[in-house]
Design an enzyme around this catalytic site. Structure first.
Site, PDB file in Angstrom:
ATOM      1  N   SER A 101     -50.081  -6.469  32.340  1.00  0.00           N
ATOM      2  CA  SER A 101     -48.685  -6.514  32.642  1.00  0.00           C
ATOM      3  C   SER A 101     -48.013  -5.225  32.991  1.00  0.00           C
ATOM      4  O   SER A 101     -46.920  -5.420  33.427  1.00  0.00           O
ATOM      5  CB  SER A 101     -47.968  -7.197  31.257  1.00  0.00           C
ATOM      6  OG  SER A 101     -48.189  -6.208  30.050  1.00  0.00           O
TER       7      SER A 101
ATOM      8  N   HIS B 263     -43.254  -3.033  26.551  1.00  0.00           N
ATOM      9  CA  HIS B 263     -43.168  -2.472  27.847  1.00  0.00           C
ATOM     10  C   HIS B 263     -42.291  -1.674  28.240  1.00  0.00           C
ATOM     11  O   HIS B 263     -41.098  -1.851  27.637  1.00  0.00           O
ATOM     12  CB  HIS B 263     -43.146  -3.875  28.920  1.00  0.00           C
ATOM     13  CG  HIS B 263     -44.058  -4.734  28.735  1.00  0.00           C
ATOM     14  ND1 HIS B 263     -43.805  -5.870  28.100  1.00  0.00           N
ATOM     15  CD2 HIS B 263     -45.472  -4.847  29.166  1.00  0.00           C
ATOM     16  CE1 HIS B 263     -45.007  -6.880  28.145  1.00  0.00           C
ATOM     17  NE2 HIS B 263     -45.899  -6.014  28.793  1.00  0.00           N
TER      18      HIS B 263
ATOM     19  N   ASP C 215     -38.709  -3.832  26.284  1.00  0.00           N
ATOM     20  CA  ASP C 215     -38.919  -4.945  25.540  1.00  0.00           C
ATOM     21  C   ASP C 215     -39.833  -4.227  24.533  1.00  0.00           C
ATOM     22  O   ASP C 215     -40.027  -3.286  24.213  1.00  0.00           O
ATOM     23  CB  ASP C 215     -39.356  -6.260  25.960  1.00  0.00           C
ATOM     24  CG  ASP C 215     -40.800  -6.182  26.678  1.00  0.00           C
ATOM     25  OD1 ASP C 215     -41.585  -5.146  26.493  1.00  0.00           O
ATOM     26  OD2 ASP C 215     -41.137  -7.245  27.553  1.00  0.00           O
TER      27      ASP C 215
END
Length: 342
Positions: free
Chosen positions: A37, A320, A317
């Site tokens: 990610s 991340h 978040d």
């Protein structure tokens, strides 16, 4: 005198020709990225997985305010590095169904949020494994050959910068499913060996400029601190950080050996210390949900704690970083490492 002038002119022509040849050899035509990610720019959008972020407030600071599938408020390292290389301001996701052939020329990212070096990680999360990403890379090269010819494909494979970024999901999640087979040290070693195997396979496919990111201090991300760090202190999950350090201590010398063994350049890129320092010495950190338990669908436009000024924070978040934090990391590291691939 005339003869001397002729020789001088010939010498200047030779110097210019040599410089031009060297310039051609050192051009980076594209950035090709594999991983999770951190580098995903939208490959999960159409997958049957819960690990998606193509909805607000993700992308609130991306140009146009679009939620593109990047796990951040704005751009992610694949975009920032592409810009640093002078290629483009954003790097497209290979799985984007709207990509045109010309969109492939500056590079793509195959990264898929939630994946890892351990094939079980991608299976659990229903995302694209790094090994399947290699298969997509072969397809990508076939498309380049079809639309732009063998020479262009050869130039991209041999001269592009390849980045590999993974391990966080393996360490933080999949280890628990592997605990009967591995202890923490042996699992970290297993992952590092898998990373080296991946680089070997990438090299076999023609890549000659490869950078591999270290593990990050995943035990210090807000989710880990909230769940394992103590209600009041919210300290880092030290056993998890120890695993990350073990992974790095095995990966770094292995890649150094591989760099000596194979032609081209293979770099170990240490991001652990930079991010750890940012986490340990911030004025503020944690943005969406104030760094508690929000990620993916839990981080949405209905969450009342989404901060308006995400650039003031390290984390967007609970896993991340923000674009601003990513920019600091990219700026601090790439000047050190990029000089080695030219």
């Amino acid at each position: 005198m005339k003869l001397q002038m002729v020789w001088l002119a010939l010498a200047l022509i030779a110097i210019k020709a040599n410089a031009a040849a060297q310039g051609k050899n050192t051009t980076i035509p594209a950035l090709i990225v594999f991983g999770d990610s951190i580098m995903d720019t939208g490959n999960n959008n159409n997958l049957p997985t819960l690990l998606k972020c193509n909805f607000p407030p993700y992308g609130k600071d991306f140009p146009g305010g679009s939620a593109t599938g990047r796990f951040s408020d704005g751009r992610v390292p694949s975009d920032l590095i592409a810009e640093k290389l002078g290629l483009a301001k954003t790097l497209p996701a290979y799985m984007n169904p709207n990509l045109k052939p010309e969109d492939l020329l500056k590079g793509v990212t195959f990264a898929s949020g939630g994946t890892g070096y351990d094939p079980l990680t991608a299976q659990i999360m229903s995302v694209i494994s790094v090994w399947d990403q290699l298969t997509y890379f072969k397809e990508y090269i076939s498309k380049i050959k079809k639309h732009f010819g063998e020479e262009k494909a050869k130039d991209i494979v041999e001269n592009s910068f390849f980045l590999v970024v993974s391990s966080s999901n393996d360490l933080a999640h999949t280890y628990l499913a592997r605990a009967l087979r591995y202890d923490r040290t042996s699992y970290a070693n297993f992952l590092a060996d898998a990373a080296v195997k991946f680089v070997r396979e990438l090299h076999k496919l023609g890549a000659r400029k490869i950078g591999v990111f270290s593990a990050v201090p995943v035990g210090c991300v807000p989710l880990q601190r909230t769940v394992f760090g103590g209600f009041l202190t919210r300290g880092c999950n030290q056993p998890l950080n120890t695993m990350a350090k073990q992974f790095n201590s095995r990966l770094s010398p292995a890649l150094d050996s591989l760099d000596k063994e194979l032609d081209g350049v293979i770099l170990y890129i240490d991001v652990y210390d930079t991010l750890f320092d940012m986490i340990q010495h911030p004025k503020k950190y944690g943005c969406c949900g104030k760094g508690s338990l929000t990620i993916s669908y839990l981080c949405n436009s209905l969450n009342p704690f989404t901060c308006s000024n995400s650039s003031a924070y390290i984390f967007w978040d609970t896993y991340h970083p923000t674009e601003r934090a990513y920019q600091i990391i990219v700026d601090s590291l790439l000047d050190k490492y990029l000089s080695k691939i030219y």
